[in-house]
Design a protein around this motif. Sequence first.
Motif, PDB file in Angstrom:
ATOM      1  N   SER A 214      -1.398   5.530  -8.029  1.00 58.74           N
ATOM      2  CA  SER A 214      -0.425   4.622  -8.646  1.00 58.74           C
ATOM      3  C   SER A 214       0.373   5.330  -9.734  1.00 58.74           C
ATOM      4  O   SER A 214       1.593   5.148  -9.860  1.00 58.74           O
ATOM      5  CB  SER A 214      -1.137   3.405  -9.239  1.00 58.74           C
ATOM      6  OG  SER A 214      -1.828   2.684  -8.261  1.00 58.74           O
ATOM      7  N   VAL A 215      -0.319   6.138 -10.534  1.00 54.87           N
ATOM      8  CA  VAL A 215       0.360   6.901 -11.584  1.00 54.87           C
ATOM      9  C   VAL A 215       1.342   7.887 -10.974  1.00 54.87           C
ATOM     10  O   VAL A 215       2.485   8.031 -11.445  1.00 54.87           O
ATOM     11  CB  VAL A 215      -0.669   7.638 -12.464  1.00 54.87           C
ATOM     12  CG1 VAL A 215       0.034   8.556 -13.459  1.00 54.87           C
ATOM     13  CG2 VAL A 215      -1.557   6.641 -13.192  1.00 54.87           C
ATOM     14  N   TYR A 216       0.916   8.561  -9.928  1.00 50.90           N
ATOM     15  CA  TYR A 216       1.793   9.521  -9.236  1.00 50.90           C
ATOM     16  C   TYR A 216       3.042   8.832  -8.698  1.00 50.90           C
ATOM     17  O   TYR A 216       4.162   9.350  -8.842  1.00 50.90           O
ATOM     18  CB  TYR A 216       1.015  10.200  -8.098  1.00 50.90           C
ATOM     19  CG  TYR A 216       1.867  11.095  -7.233  1.00 50.90           C
ATOM     20  CD1 TYR A 216       2.221  12.370  -7.665  1.00 50.90           C
ATOM     21  CD2 TYR A 216       2.313  10.661  -5.987  1.00 50.90           C
ATOM     22  CE1 TYR A 216       3.003  13.197  -6.866  1.00 50.90           C
ATOM     23  CE2 TYR A 216       3.102  11.477  -5.185  1.00 50.90           C
ATOM     24  CZ  TYR A 216       3.437  12.749  -5.628  1.00 50.90           C
ATOM     25  OH  TYR A 216       4.221  13.550  -4.844  1.00 50.90           O
ATOM     26  N   ASP A 217       2.872   7.666  -8.078  1.00 51.95           N
ATOM     27  CA  ASP A 217       4.013   6.920  -7.533  1.00 51.95           C
ATOM     28  C   ASP A 217       4.986   6.527  -8.646  1.00 51.95           C
ATOM     29  O   ASP A 217       6.209   6.594  -8.468  1.00 51.95           O
ATOM     30  CB  ASP A 217       3.527   5.668  -6.805  1.00 51.95           C
ATOM     31  CG  ASP A 217       2.788   5.996  -5.508  1.00 51.95           C
ATOM     32  OD1 ASP A 217       2.986   7.112  -4.989  1.00 51.95           O
ATOM     33  OD2 ASP A 217       2.007   5.136  -5.028  1.00 51.95           O
ATOM     34  N   SER A 218       4.450   6.131  -9.799  1.00 51.24           N
ATOM     35  CA  SER A 218       5.314   5.754 -10.929  1.00 51.24           C
ATOM     36  C   SER A 218       6.086   6.954 -11.452  1.00 51.24           C
ATOM     37  O   SER A 218       7.279   6.844 -11.787  1.00 51.24           O
ATOM     38  CB  SER A 218       4.476   5.144 -12.059  1.00 51.24           C
ATOM     39  OG  SER A 218       3.893   3.928 -11.660  1.00 51.24           O
ATOM     40  N   LEU A 219       5.420   8.101 -11.505  1.00 52.03           N
ATOM     41  CA  LEU A 219       6.102   9.305 -11.971  1.00 52.03           C
ATOM     42  C   LEU A 219       7.192   9.743 -10.999  1.00 52.03           C
ATOM     43  O   LEU A 219       8.293  10.128 -11.414  1.00 52.03           O
ATOM     44  CB  LEU A 219       5.085  10.442 -12.160  1.00 52.03           C
ATOM     45  CG  LEU A 219       4.137  10.315 -13.351  1.00 52.03           C
ATOM     46  CD1 LEU A 219       3.120  11.451 -13.346  1.00 52.03           C
ATOM     47  CD2 LEU A 219       4.907  10.314 -14.656  1.00 52.03           C
ATOM     48  N   VAL A 220       6.887   9.675  -9.709  1.00 57.81           N
ATOM     49  CA  VAL A 220       7.887  10.036  -8.695  1.00 57.81           C
ATOM     50  C   VAL A 220       9.100   9.126  -8.805  1.00 57.81           C
ATOM     51  O   VAL A 220      10.252   9.581  -8.769  1.00 57.81           O
ATOM     52  CB  VAL A 220       7.273   9.969  -7.285  1.00 57.81           C
ATOM     53  CG1 VAL A 220       8.363  10.095  -6.218  1.00 57.81           C
ATOM     54  CG2 VAL A 220       6.240  11.067  -7.099  1.00 57.81           C
ATOM     55  N   ALA A 221       8.854   7.832  -8.960  1.00 62.26           N
ATOM     56  CA  ALA A 221       9.954   6.872  -9.093  1.00 62.26           C
ATOM     57  C   ALA A 221      10.752   7.136 -10.375  1.00 62.26           C
ATOM     58  O   ALA A 221      11.989   7.059 -10.370  1.00 62.26           O
ATOM     59  CB  ALA A 221       9.401   5.447  -9.101  1.00 62.26           C
ATOM     60  N   GLY A 222      10.067   7.463 -11.451  1.00 62.38           N
ATOM     61  CA  GLY A 222      10.737   7.729 -12.718  1.00 62.38           C
ATOM     62  C   GLY A 222      11.621   8.959 -12.672  1.00 62.38           C
ATOM     63  O   GLY A 222      12.728   8.970 -13.230  1.00 62.38           O
ATOM     64  N   PHE A 223      11.164  10.001 -11.979  1.00 62.77           N
ATOM     65  CA  PHE A 223      11.990  11.202 -11.848  1.00 62.77           C
ATOM     66  C   PHE A 223      13.086  11.007 -10.806  1.00 62.77           C
ATOM     67  O   PHE A 223      14.176  11.580 -10.936  1.00 62.77           O
ATOM     68  CB  PHE A 223      11.124  12.407 -11.481  1.00 62.77           C
ATOM     69  CG  PHE A 223      10.389  13.009 -12.646  1.00 62.77           C
ATOM     70  CD1 PHE A 223      11.073  13.736 -13.605  1.00 62.77           C
ATOM     71  CD2 PHE A 223       9.014  12.836 -12.781  1.00 62.77           C
ATOM     72  CE1 PHE A 223      10.398  14.287 -14.693  1.00 62.77           C
ATOM     73  CE2 PHE A 223       8.332  13.383 -13.862  1.00 62.77           C
ATOM     74  CZ  PHE A 223       9.034  14.115 -14.815  1.00 62.77           C
ATOM     75  N   ALA A 224      12.808  10.203  -9.786  1.00 66.27           N
ATOM     76  CA  ALA A 224      13.808   9.964  -8.744  1.00 66.27           C
ATOM     77  C   ALA A 224      15.025   9.224  -9.288  1.00 66.27           C
ATOM     78  O   ALA A 224      16.171   9.537  -8.917  1.00 66.27           O
ATOM     79  CB  ALA A 224      13.186   9.187  -7.595  1.00 66.27           C
ATOM     80  N   ASP A 225      14.800   8.229 -10.153  1.00 63.74           N
ATOM     81  CA  ASP A 225      15.938   7.497 -10.719  1.00 63.74           C
ATOM     82  C   ASP A 225      16.452   8.128 -12.013  1.00 63.74           C
ATOM     83  O   ASP A 225      17.285   7.543 -12.714  1.00 63.74           O
ATOM     84  CB  ASP A 225      15.584   6.030 -10.946  1.00 63.74           C
ATOM     85  CG  ASP A 225      14.466   5.835 -11.964  1.00 63.74           C
ATOM     86  OD1 ASP A 225      14.148   6.787 -12.698  1.00 63.74           O
ATOM     87  OD2 ASP A 225      13.917   4.722 -12.031  1.00 63.74           O
ATOM     88  N   MET A 226      15.938   9.335 -12.335  1.00 63.72           N
ATOM     89  CA  MET A 226      16.389  10.149 -13.468  1.00 63.72           C
ATOM     90  C   MET A 226      15.997   9.588 -14.837  1.00 63.72           C
ATOM     91  O   MET A 226      16.363  10.158 -15.860  1.00 63.72           O
ATOM     92  CB  MET A 226      17.912  10.337 -13.428  1.00 63.72           C
ATOM     93  CG  MET A 226      18.415  11.031 -12.174  1.00 63.72           C
ATOM     94  SD  MET A 226      17.750  12.708 -11.996  1.00 63.72           S
ATOM     95  CE  MET A 226      18.639  13.578 -13.293  1.00 63.72           C
TER      96      MET A 226
END
Length: 251
Positions: free
Chosen positions: A37-49
């Motif tokens: 879940s943490v990984y998914d949140s980080l990926v989403a956070g970097f994806a939307d800049m």
Amino acid sequence: MKPAVKRIIFFAALIVFWELGSRFELWHETILPSPVSVYDSLVAGFADMTLVYDLIASFRRLLIGLAAAVIIGTGIGILLARSKTADETLGTLVLALQSVPSIVWLPLAMMWFGLGEGSIIFVVILGGTFVMILNVRTGIKNVDPLFIKAARTMGSNGLDLFIKVIIPASVPYFVTGARLAWAFAWRALMAGELLSSGPGLGYTLRYASDFGNMSLVIGVMIIIGVVGAIVDLMIFQRIEKNVLKRWGLET
């Protein structure tokens, strides 16, 4: 076994335990989200800049505040080391203020500079200045008297002695002071950004907490810790070790 391998094994085991604990529901997901879940949140956070802009904003404030802290701290540290009157007056104030956490200054900073960049940078400067002052002062005062006596027998005095002997002999303390100033400034920055209007890692941490997004909270905490560890290990520790070896203080 090399230190890098030990670290990889340790953190891999820690993540496996964390994931297994989440899967077997040893704790509730809302209290401690799983690594996935943490990984998914980080990926989403970097994806939307969002996290990219946060990192840029945080590092810009840090570089400004840390540079000012090192310059101010070095100047005042030299003054305290060279002037007994300043050491007995201003030095006492510095010793008192260095025990005050940087976050305590935030309400005053907000009154003086508002809720913008000024208040955060001010807190960052305070976070690094006092520890830099004390290290510079200690370094100059602890110069081996033999160095000074030897230089004087060769005709070096006054400013020439200070620049060519005392300052070079104090460099290890200067480097240690800069390393500690970085650590204290980084902590002060995160504390200051918690009450800022963004962007910044501290702001995103508070924003995610307010909306119950604990996965992002843990993710930002990991980023803060990883950045701190990388900068310290890859930059400041290497510089410090090289200086200590060059000055014969470490084999």
